[in-house]
Enzyme design. Structure first.
Site, mmCIF file in Angstrom:
data_model
loop_
_atom_site.group_PDB
_atom_site.id
_atom_site.type_symbol
_atom_site.label_atom_id
_atom_site.label_comp_id
_atom_site.label_asym_id
_atom_site.label_seq_id
_atom_site.Cartn_x
_atom_site.Cartn_y
_atom_site.Cartn_z
ATOM 1 N N ASP A 111 0.319 -13.019 -7.791
ATOM 2 C CA ASP A 111 0.850 -11.685 -8.091
ATOM 3 C C ASP A 111 0.177 -11.118 -9.340
ATOM 4 O OD1 ASP A 111 2.407 -9.457 -7.821
ATOM 5 O OD2 ASP A 111 4.288 -10.392 -8.444
ATOM 6 N N HIS A 157 -7.411 -6.761 -6.346
ATOM 7 C CA HIS A 157 -7.380 -7.697 -5.218
ATOM 8 C C HIS A 157 -8.737 -8.402 -5.069
ATOM 9 C CE1 HIS A 157 -3.476 -6.320 -4.231
ATOM 10 N NE2 HIS A 157 -3.831 -5.162 -3.729
ATOM 11 N N LEU A 209 -8.959 -31.372 1.155
ATOM 12 C CA LEU A 209 -7.942 -30.379 0.784
ATOM 13 C C LEU A 209 -7.629 -29.442 1.956
ATOM 14 C CD1 LEU A 209 -6.340 -28.711 -1.462
ATOM 15 C CD2 LEU A 209 -8.444 -27.375 -1.687
HETATM 16 C C1 FPP Z 1 0.156 -9.172 -5.164
HETATM 17 O O1 FPP Z 1 -0.280 -8.463 -6.275
HETATM 18 C C2 FPP Z 1 -1.009 -9.610 -4.425
HETATM 19 C C3 FPP Z 1 -1.220 -9.377 -3.108
HETATM 20 C C4 FPP Z 1 -0.283 -8.655 -2.238
HETATM 21 C C5 FPP Z 1 -2.466 -9.800 -2.477
HETATM 22 C C6 FPP Z 1 -2.951 -11.141 -2.865
HETATM 23 C C7 FPP Z 1 -4.289 -11.355 -2.339
HETATM 24 C C8 FPP Z 1 -5.290 -11.929 -3.042
HETATM 25 C C9 FPP Z 1 -5.116 -12.460 -4.386
HETATM 26 C C10 FPP Z 1 -6.620 -12.131 -2.440
HETATM 27 C C11 FPP Z 1 -6.500 -12.970 -1.221
HETATM 28 C C12 FPP Z 1 -7.767 -13.538 -0.839
HETATM 29 C C13 FPP Z 1 -8.028 -14.034 0.368
HETATM 30 C C14 FPP Z 1 -9.264 -14.738 0.569
HETATM 31 C C15 FPP Z 1 -7.106 -13.887 1.501
HETATM 32 P P1 FPP Z 1 0.181 -6.946 -6.463
HETATM 33 O O2 FPP Z 1 -0.803 -6.071 -5.805
HETATM 34 O O3 FPP Z 1 1.576 -6.798 -5.961
HETATM 35 O O4 FPP Z 1 0.121 -6.804 -8.004
HETATM 36 P P2 FPP Z 1 1.076 -5.868 -8.887
HETATM 37 O O5 FPP Z 1 2.458 -6.441 -8.767
HETATM 38 O O6 FPP Z 1 0.506 -6.022 -10.260
HETATM 39 O O7 FPP Z 1 0.970 -4.492 -8.348
#
Ligand code: FPP
Length: 263
Positions: A37, A54, A148
């Site tokens: 997050d 992201h 893994l």
């Molecule tokens: C939440 O942060 C994050 C997500 C919904 C997406 C997580 C995805 C990745 C870290 C990349 C994934 C990679 C692969 C290879 C599948 P947010 O956007 O809610 O953050 P915020 O709360 O600060 O707005």
């Protein structure tokens, strides 16, 4: 080795300067699950669009996968997209759905080389075809690996998973293959998407939020939780080791008591 950790009385050990030597190599958590997050906030702090966060978060996925492998973690589950994330603006959703392709397009050879097995939990069927193809290809190409397990929770929601498990068992009861009185916890565990995986030992959530957001509600019953203010794109090897140091200093009692407290 653990006694090297400086423990505050009754509190968490101080692991701010966590380094590899502080970890007990015989007590590495087998399954680490992470709610990644803070990508949006990371981007906002830099006046960048959310998708930039992201994208940076995807690089952290690589870093943490490598470190998990190096530390000898057996399963790394990453919450990459929840069933609720479809509510986000369409361009953001489309970007997120392209990330597995980019990640696996770039790093699949490295994962194969490291003997990593890619898996997925979540509703595969309703992913866009290009996302599904990338994940299926990675799962197929790594199916024979026994290192893994990199388990992506993608279009995953724990309540939907439990609901589906209940449906499966109810059908078996209706067809008289199972008696209602024979339903037990292991039957439910086996009907979940994680049936072949051990339960998480350690759950990490980044970015300062302290909630589960519909993630592995059944599987986390006895898991140790660790929350950090670090935003996912800033999360790194040191933070992972810090989390494991804290985990190793905790006593897991599974509802029982410590041996020395049995009198
Ligand atoms: C939440 O942060 C994050 C997500 C919904 C997406 C997580 C995805 C990745 C870290 C990349 C994934 C990679 C692969 C290879 C599948 P947010 O956007 O809610 O953050 P915020 O709360 O600060 O707005």
């Amino acid at each position: 080795m653990l006694d090297k950790l400086i423990r505050k009385k009754g509190g968490e050990p101080k692991t701010d300067n966590a380094d590899r030597q502080l970890l007990d190599e015989t007590a590495i958590p087998g399954h680490v699950a992470i709610i990644m997050d803070g990508n949006g906030r990371w981007a906002k702090k830099r006046s960048l669009p959310r998708i930039a966060g992201h994208h940076e978060g995807m690089k952290t996925v690589r870093k943490i996968t490598r470190e998990a492998d190096r530390l000898g973690i057996k399963v790394l589950t990453l919450y990459a997209f929840s069933t609720e994330n479809w509510k986000r603006p369409k361009p953001e959703v489309e970007f997120l759905m392209r990330l597995p392709e980019e990640f696996l397009g770039t790093y699949l050879p490295e994962l194969v080389e490291r003997n990593v097995r890619v898996r997925m939990i979540g509703d595969h069927e309703h992913l866009p075809p290009h996302t599904r193809r990338a994940i299926t290809r990675a799962m197929d190409e790594t199916a024979g690996n026994d290192g893994l397990i990199l388990n992506f929770a993608m279009n995953y929601g724990s309540r939907a998973e439990i609901t589906e498990a209940v449906r499966t068992i109810a059908k078996a009861v209706a067809e008289k293959r199972v008696k209602a009185e024979d339903i037990d916890e292991s039957m439910i565990t086996d009907a979940l998407m994680t049936a072949e995986l051990p339960e998480p030992d350690l759950l990490i959530r980044t970015s300062g939020e302290v909630r589960l957001s519909n993630f592995m509600l059944w599987q986390l019953a006895y898991t140790e939780f660790w929350f950090t203010d670090t935003l996912w794109p800033d999360f790194n090897e040191d933070r992972l080791q810090e989390a494991i140091g804290v985990y190793q200093a905790r006593s897991r009692r599974y509802g029982g008591v410590d041996k020395e407290d049995t009198d």
